[in-house]
Scaffold this motif. Structure first.
Motif, PDB file in Angstrom:
ATOM      1  N   GLU A   1       0.811  -1.203   0.000  1.00 27.25           N
ATOM      2  CA  GLU A   1       0.000   0.000   0.000  1.00 27.25           C
ATOM      3  C   GLU A   1       0.855   1.269   0.000  1.00 27.25           C
ATOM      4  OE1 GLU A   1      -2.391  -3.049   2.430  1.00 27.25           O
ATOM      5  OE2 GLU A   1      -0.339  -2.679   1.801  1.00 27.25           O
ATOM      6  N   HIS A   2       1.993   1.244   0.702  1.00 25.35           N
ATOM      7  CA  HIS A   2       2.822   2.438   0.832  1.00 25.35           C
ATOM      8  C   HIS A   2       3.895   2.539  -0.254  1.00 25.35           C
ATOM      9  CE1 HIS A   2       1.049   2.443   4.884  1.00 25.35           C
ATOM     10  NE2 HIS A   2       1.289   3.728   4.863  1.00 25.35           N
ATOM     11  N   LEU A   3       4.184   1.432  -0.930  1.00 28.77           N
ATOM     12  CA  LEU A   3       5.254   1.447  -1.934  1.00 28.77           C
ATOM     13  C   LEU A   3       4.749   1.753  -3.345  1.00 28.77           C
ATOM     14  CD1 LEU A   3       7.628  -1.523  -1.023  1.00 28.77           C
ATOM     15  CD2 LEU A   3       8.002   0.917  -0.703  1.00 28.77           C
ATOM     16  N   GLY A   4       3.455   2.009  -3.485  1.00 30.24           N
ATOM     17  CA  GLY A   4       2.879   2.166  -4.824  1.00 30.24           C
ATOM     18  C   GLY A   4       3.614   3.139  -5.714  1.00 30.24           C
ATOM     19  N   SER A   5       3.843   4.366  -5.252  1.00 22.72           N
ATOM     20  CA  SER A   5       4.493   5.384  -6.085  1.00 22.72           C
ATOM     21  C   SER A   5       5.957   5.039  -6.328  1.00 22.72           C
ATOM     22  CB  SER A   5       4.383   6.758  -5.420  1.00 22.72           C
ATOM     23  OG  SER A   5       4.999   6.754  -4.150  1.00 22.72           O
ATOM     24  N   ILE A   6       6.611   4.416  -5.344  1.00 20.53           N
ATOM     25  CA  ILE A   6       8.023   4.019  -5.511  1.00 20.53           C
ATOM     26  C   ILE A   6       8.132   2.902  -6.540  1.00 20.53           C
ATOM     27  CG2 ILE A   6      10.009   3.002  -4.335  1.00 20.53           C
ATOM     28  CD1 ILE A   6       9.110   4.455  -1.803  1.00 20.53           C
ATOM     29  N   LEU A   7       7.212   1.948  -6.487  1.00 24.08           N
ATOM     30  CA  LEU A   7       7.220   0.868  -7.471  1.00 24.08           C
ATOM     31  C   LEU A   7       6.996   1.413  -8.879  1.00 24.08           C
ATOM     32  CD1 LEU A   7       5.203  -1.981  -5.697  1.00 24.08           C
ATOM     33  CD2 LEU A   7       7.628  -1.979  -6.278  1.00 24.08           C
ATOM     34  N   GLU A   8       6.055   2.322  -9.011  1.00 30.02           N
ATOM     35  CA  GLU A   8       5.799   2.909 -10.332  1.00 30.02           C
ATOM     36  C   GLU A   8       7.039   3.626 -10.855  1.00 30.02           C
ATOM     37  OE1 GLU A   8       2.855   6.093 -12.644  1.00 30.02           O
ATOM     38  OE2 GLU A   8       2.653   5.794 -10.472  1.00 30.02           O
ATOM     39  N   ALA A   9       7.677   4.431 -10.005  1.00 25.88           N
ATOM     40  CA  ALA A   9       8.868   5.167 -10.434  1.00 25.88           C
ATOM     41  C   ALA A   9       9.999   4.218 -10.808  1.00 25.88           C
ATOM     42  CB  ALA A   9       9.321   6.113  -9.323  1.00 25.88           C
ATOM     43  N   THR A  10      10.134   3.118 -10.059  1.00 23.43           N
ATOM     44  CA  THR A  10      11.187   2.137 -10.345  1.00 23.43           C
ATOM     45  C   THR A  10      10.936   1.442 -11.670  1.00 23.43           C
ATOM     46  OG1 THR A  10      11.494   1.753  -7.963  1.00 23.43           O
ATOM     47  CG2 THR A  10      12.386   0.094  -9.470  1.00 23.43           C
ATOM     48  N   VAL A  11       9.694   1.039 -11.907  1.00 21.28           N
ATOM     49  CA  VAL A  11       9.344   0.369 -13.172  1.00 21.28           C
ATOM     50  C   VAL A  11       9.635   1.281 -14.355  1.00 21.28           C
ATOM     51  CG1 VAL A  11       7.396  -0.472 -14.553  1.00 21.28           C
ATOM     52  CG2 VAL A  11       7.657  -1.201 -12.170  1.00 21.28           C
ATOM     53  N   ARG A  12       9.299   2.569 -14.214  1.00 22.46           N
ATOM     54  CA  ARG A  12       9.540   3.512 -15.304  1.00 22.46           C
ATOM     55  C   ARG A  12      11.032   3.765 -15.496  1.00 22.46           C
ATOM     56  NH1 ARG A  12       4.897   5.786 -17.144  1.00 22.46           N
ATOM     57  NH2 ARG A  12       3.068   5.783 -15.772  1.00 22.46           N
ATOM     58  N   ALA A  13      11.761   3.989 -14.402  1.00 26.55           N
ATOM     59  CA  ALA A  13      13.185   4.329 -14.503  1.00 26.55           C
ATOM     60  C   ALA A  13      14.013   3.161 -15.041  1.00 26.55           C
ATOM     61  CB  ALA A  13      13.709   4.759 -13.141  1.00 26.55           C
ATOM     62  N   GLU A  14      13.645   1.943 -14.664  1.00 26.75           N
ATOM     63  CA  GLU A  14      14.430   0.764 -15.051  1.00 26.75           C
ATOM     64  C   GLU A  14      13.843   0.027 -16.247  1.00 26.75           C
ATOM     65  OE1 GLU A  14      17.282  -0.091 -13.821  1.00 26.75           O
ATOM     66  OE2 GLU A  14      17.320   1.469 -12.266  1.00 26.75           O
ATOM     67  N   ASN A  15      12.738   0.545 -16.801  1.00 28.44           N
ATOM     68  CA  ASN A  15      12.069  -0.117 -17.940  1.00 28.44           C
ATOM     69  C   ASN A  15      11.751  -1.583 -17.637  1.00 28.44           C
ATOM     70  OD1 ASN A  15      12.156   2.190 -19.721  1.00 28.44           O
ATOM     71  ND2 ASN A  15      14.341   1.794 -19.982  1.00 28.44           N
TER      72      ASN A  15
ATOM     73  N   LEU B   1      -0.821  -1.205  -6.745  1.00 28.99           N
ATOM     74  CA  LEU B   1      -0.302  -1.648  -8.042  1.00 28.99           C
ATOM     75  C   LEU B   1      -0.827  -0.848  -9.226  1.00 28.99           C
ATOM     76  CD1 LEU B   1      -0.430  -5.503  -7.479  1.00 28.99           C
ATOM     77  CD2 LEU B   1       1.587  -4.028  -7.475  1.00 28.99           C
ATOM     78  N   ALA B   2      -1.670   0.155  -8.966  1.00 30.21           N
ATOM     79  CA  ALA B   2      -2.204   0.956 -10.074  1.00 30.21           C
ATOM     80  C   ALA B   2      -1.092   1.637 -10.856  1.00 30.21           C
ATOM     81  CB  ALA B   2      -3.189   1.996  -9.537  1.00 30.21           C
ATOM     82  N   GLY B   3      -0.091   2.171 -10.162  1.00 30.85           N
ATOM     83  CA  GLY B   3       1.014   2.851 -10.832  1.00 30.85           C
ATOM     84  C   GLY B   3       1.860   1.906 -11.659  1.00 30.85           C
ATOM     85  N   VAL B   4       2.071   0.692 -11.161  1.00 33.27           N
ATOM     86  CA  VAL B   4       2.839  -0.308 -11.908  1.00 33.27           C
ATOM     87  C   VAL B   4       2.119  -0.653 -13.201  1.00 33.27           C
ATOM     88  CG1 VAL B   4       3.742  -2.669 -11.861  1.00 33.27           C
ATOM     89  CG2 VAL B   4       3.880  -1.241  -9.813  1.00 33.27           C
TER      90      VAL B   4
END
Length: 298
Positions: A127-141, A172-175
């Motif tokens: 629940e708390h990592l949502g934005s971090i996960l999204e940013a990681t997925v985008r930055a690391e493709n 997981l919405a951001g991912v």
């Protein structure tokens, strides 16, 4: 001055966007911007199968009966074991698909490891990592995010539909927006009534998990093999098939290599004739019958 009410941003026939095809990473199993649940009983080796799958995805190799078109980047979120307990089996699985060590396009994270900790002591729940996960997925493709497992990664109650929705839709919405396919490892109840009234394993906890996931795949033991079958799919399904894990161990008995063999398509699901409750009732009745006399009458 009355404030103008806020309306939904909708579209209708004249301005509907063009239909986009589903972007499959593994056809019938993993799709971009979608959640797949891989469910099974504890001990059916969900993690080991996911390690081998991750290796195949990273190397662009077919997995069992599933076509992998090219190499993908995988982010593996290990919330169950941590590196100390996972590393040896993970390396053995990679060796089983023909790679020594870890591929560069395999990214590993665990909240149990110091190297993965946040310096600001941020919560490591989904629940708390949502934005971090999204940013990681985008930055690391990142192409595929694997979560092992959901019940260890959620902050709320796994059996509470509202908590499940908060974790899966919110966390997981951001991912999904970032375009990654998501694979969640989850436990099953022993049996539940599925389509046609047959008893089949279902993901444990609230039915919201099954509703939110686009695809649910069940792993079941069949003798020494493992049966893969689609429990739910919004689009194409794959035919059930059987796999078998082969283990090579070192002098200490630890796994050195774990290989996966495709045993072919699976037949009709083999179901026990008695459910656990029925089995218990029959056992009790037989004990009373054997005892006879006053105990039997009571």
């Amino acid at each position: 001055n009355e404030e103008t009410p806020k309306l939904l941003r909708f579209f209708s026939g004249p301005n509907a966007p063009a239909i986009k095809p589903i972007e499959w990473v593994v056809r019938g199993f993993l799709a971009r911007k979608a959640i797949t649940i891989l469910a099974g009983q504890p001990g059916v080796s969900k993690s080991l199968h996911s390690f081998i799958l991750a290796g195949c995805l990273c190397l662009g190799k077919d997995f069992a009966d599933m076509r992998v078109e090219r190499p993908y980047k995988v982010l593996y979120l290990d919330v169950d074991g941590g590196w100390t307990w996972t590393a040896q089996s993970l390396m053995a699985a990679m060796r089983g698909v023909g790679f020594e060590g870890l591929p560069e396009n395999f990214l590993y994270w665990s909240p149990l490891e110091d190297e993965c900790q946040f310096h600001d002591e941020q919560s490591t729940s989904l629940e708390h990592l949502g934005s971090i996960l999204e940013a990681t997925v985008r930055a690391e493709n990142v192409d595929v995010v694997m979560i092992d497992s959901l019940n260890q990664f959620m902050e709320g109650d796994l059996n509470n539909n509202r908590d499940v929705v908060r974790a899966l839709r919110g966390g997981l919405a951001g991912v999904r927006r970032a375009g990654a396919a998501i694979l969640i490892l989850d436990h099953t109840n022993k049996a539940a009534r599925g389509g046609g009234g047959a008893f089949v394993p279902m993901p444990s906890g609230g039915q919201q998990k099954r509703a939110i996931a686009r695809i649910t795949v069940t792993l079941e033991e069949e003798g020494e093999d493992v049966r893969w079958s689609v429990d739910k799919a919004n689009t194409v399904k794959f035919a059930p098939f059987l796999t078998h894990l082969h283990f090579e161990t070192d002098m200490s008995g630890d796994p050195r290599m774990i290989g996966l063999e495709l045993k072919g398509q699976a037949g009709i699901r083999a179901l026990p004739t008695l459910l656990p409750r029925d089995d218990a009732m029959q056992t009790i009745t037989q004990m009373l019958h054997d005892a006879g006399g006053e105990l039997q009458r009571k």
